[in-house]
Scaffold this active site. Structure first.
Site, PDB file in Angstrom:
ATOM      1  N   ASP A 167       0.851  -1.181   0.000  1.00  0.00           N
ATOM      2  CA  ASP A 167       0.000   0.000   0.000  1.00  0.00           C
ATOM      3  C   ASP A 167       0.891   1.237   0.000  1.00  0.00           C
ATOM      4  OD1 ASP A 167      -2.339  -1.455   0.069  1.00  0.00           O
ATOM      5  OD2 ASP A 167      -2.452  -1.466   2.256  1.00  0.00           O
ATOM      6  N   ASP A 181      -7.069  -1.558  -4.456  1.00  0.00           N
ATOM      7  CA  ASP A 181      -8.169  -1.217  -3.542  1.00  0.00           C
ATOM      8  C   ASP A 181      -9.106  -0.209  -4.185  1.00  0.00           C
ATOM      9  OD1 ASP A 181      -7.015  -2.847  -1.598  1.00  0.00           O
ATOM     10  OD2 ASP A 181      -5.862  -1.200  -0.737  1.00  0.00           O
TER      11      ASP A 181
END
Length: 208
Positions: A167, A181
């Site tokens: 991330d 995401d």
């Protein structure tokens, strides 16, 4: 998975014809079929193949963007200070996430891996009856995002099916996430909107 396929239904059965749904061009196809021509069926098959092509094209683009962005982040940003994009409101910061989207549930990595794999299988099965362009785009986003994070689960440390997702998008006062995401969330929102409008993946529309 059975519930997901129930949403689509089978438009060629009598139940689908009488349950208050209609597919665009359905009357014209029926009239042409009564005259003994196979052109409407061929046109429907072509349209279905095009929608499937759109689904996989969107999934490929979403997956490629996610994969490339993570490769750049690992190579250039990991183990380095965060990069401020818009002051402290948005910055890029490399984080390894063993949980689900946005960092939730780090103790259930294997379970999330199985869920992502199941989502991919369900989408692949739904694609057989896909005739709606908006649904093709929505499912393509879901598929590309699921594949992006599943790739991390399989190939990244600490091990197969337990890998930590990369991330890096870090808004202020919000969880850190990635492009996969984002694709999943956008696809989910689009599906909710299409459901409210009464449009099904097979192209049928619920009458009010």
């Amino acid at each position: 998975m059975a519930e997901a396929e129930r949403i689509i239904g089978t438009p060629d059965t009598p139940d689908a014809a009488g349950n208050g749904r209609e597919r665009p061009g359905e009357d014209a196809a029926a009239a042409a079929g009564a005259s003994g021509t196979d052109e409407p069926a061929a046109a429907g098959q072509t349209r279905g193949k095009r929608r499937i092509a759109v689904l996989f094209a969107v999934a490929t683009v979403a997956y490629a963007l996610d994969l490339i962005s993570k490769m750049i982040v690992v190579a250039k940003l990991e183990h380095h200070p965060p990069i401020e994009i818009i002051g402290d409101w948005l910055r890029f910061e490399a984080i390894r996430n063993a949980g689900a989207a946005f960092g939730f549930g780090e103790a259930f990595t294997v379970i999330f891996t199985m869920i992502a794999a199941a989502v991919i299988v369900v989408i692949a099965r739904l694609a057989r009856k896909l005739y709606s362009l908006p649904w093709a785009i929505a499912l393509g986003l879901l598929l590309g995002g699921a594949l992006g994070n599943l790739t991390d689960r399989i190939f990244r440390a600490p091990g197969v099916f337990e890998g930590a997702v990369v991330d890096f998008i870090a808004p202020k006062h919000f969880a850190v996430f990635n492009l996969a995401d984002s694709a999943i969330v956008c696809g989910g929102i689009l599906i909710v909107l299409l459901s409210f409008k009464g449009l099904d993946p097979d192209g049928t529309v619920h009458k009010g």
